[in-house]
Write a protein that holds these residues in place. Structure first.
Motif, short mmCIF file in Angstrom:
data_model
loop_
_atom_site.label_atom_id
_atom_site.label_comp_id
_atom_site.label_asym_id
_atom_site.label_seq_id
_atom_site.Cartn_x
_atom_site.Cartn_y
_atom_site.Cartn_z
N ILE A 104 -20.89 -47.01 -10.52
CA ILE A 104 -21.12 -46.07 -11.62
C ILE A 104 -20.28 -44.83 -11.31
N PRO A 105 -19.27 -44.53 -12.15
CA PRO A 105 -18.31 -43.48 -11.77
C PRO A 105 -18.95 -42.15 -11.35
N ALA A 106 -19.94 -41.69 -12.09
CA ALA A 106 -20.53 -40.38 -11.76
C ALA A 106 -21.22 -40.40 -10.40
N LEU A 107 -21.80 -41.55 -10.04
CA LEU A 107 -22.47 -41.64 -8.73
C LEU A 107 -21.46 -41.88 -7.61
N ALA A 108 -20.35 -42.52 -7.95
CA ALA A 108 -19.31 -42.76 -6.94
C ALA A 108 -18.71 -41.45 -6.46
#
Ligand code: ZN
Length: 247
Positions: free
Chosen positions: A19-23
């Motif tokens: 998940i981009p925001a969590l990455a």
């Protein structure tokens, strides 16, 4: 809400999605396996949770697995705290930890992975949410467990909803639909209901106090995406996994 993408995966060189925001979170490592790494279902010996496929996922994320905690998953709303290597934790659908040496692991095939991350403590939760768990409030229970165990504040938490079966693909009968509010249901062409589990989970996290801008998605439908196992598309027991850890 993000539209669900059918059959199109973001670029991945190692068979792992994120998940981009969590990455972008410095203290969090997470990934979702694709079929490129093989099925993530348990091996024949329940006492040895690490199959070659699971080891490959851990290696792709550069995570040590000595301290692994594996979610048992019983389609309920119970959430357990883990402080040390736990192996398989039976009888629950959510795990929380604040230990970087304890990666959390769970498997899925249409049910939703939900990650919760409190960057302040830091602390982490991993949830398995099918319709029963979602209806029972398992995502809200994970938020409450982070609050109770670690003093986390819901407004500080970041959440991530991984791949799962989308509302176009998830036809259910009255006996399932009756557990959900009308805003998560549409009539299906077959005279039954289309259930939007993702929308329900988002609503549950919002009601638990998470900010809308802190609830992130990997809006991929498992049933429509051949790179991910789906029980509805192919009930052969294959699973994908979410592996997540603090660092
Ligand atoms: Zn779908």
């Amino acid at each position: 809400m993000a539209a669900t993408v059918a059959g199109t995966l973001p670029p991945s060189t190692d068979g792992v999605l994120a998940i981009p925001a969590l990455a972008r979170e410095r203290r969090l490592v997470h990934g979702f396996s694709t079929v490129a790494l093989g099925s993530m279902r348990a091996g024949p010996a329940a006492s040895s949770p690490l199959t070659p496929s699971r080891k490959a996922l851990a290696a792709a994320l550069d995570l040590q697995t000595e301290g692994l905690a594996v979610l048992g998953a019983v389609h309920g709303a119970r959430v357990e705290r883990v402080d040390e290597a736990a192996g398989r934790v039976e009888g629950c659908d959510g795990l929380v930890t604040d230990r970087s040496a304890v990666p959390l692991f769970a498997t899925f095939a249409d049910c939703y992975p939900v990650l919760l991350f409190d960057p302040g403590r830091p602390a982490l939760a991993l949830v398995h949410a099918g319709w029963r768990g979602a209806a029972a409030g398992v995502a809200a229970e994970a938020v409450a467990t982070l609050v109770r165990e670690y003093g986390s504040r819901p407004a500080d938490m970041e959440a991530g909803l991984g791949p799962g079966i989308c509302a176009r693909c998830y036809e259910v009968g009255e006996e399932v639909a009756s557990h959900f509010p009308p805003e998560c249901l549409q009539p299906s062409p077959g005279g039954r209901f289309l259930l939007d589990i993702r929308a329900h989970l988002r609503g549950q996290l919002s009601e638990a106090g998470l900010l809308a801008g802190h609830i992130h998605d990997l809006p991929i439908c498992t049933r429509e995406t051949p790179e991910l196992p789906s029980h509805r598309r192919s009930p052969d027991g294959s699973r994908f996994a979410c592996l997540a850890a603090l660092r």
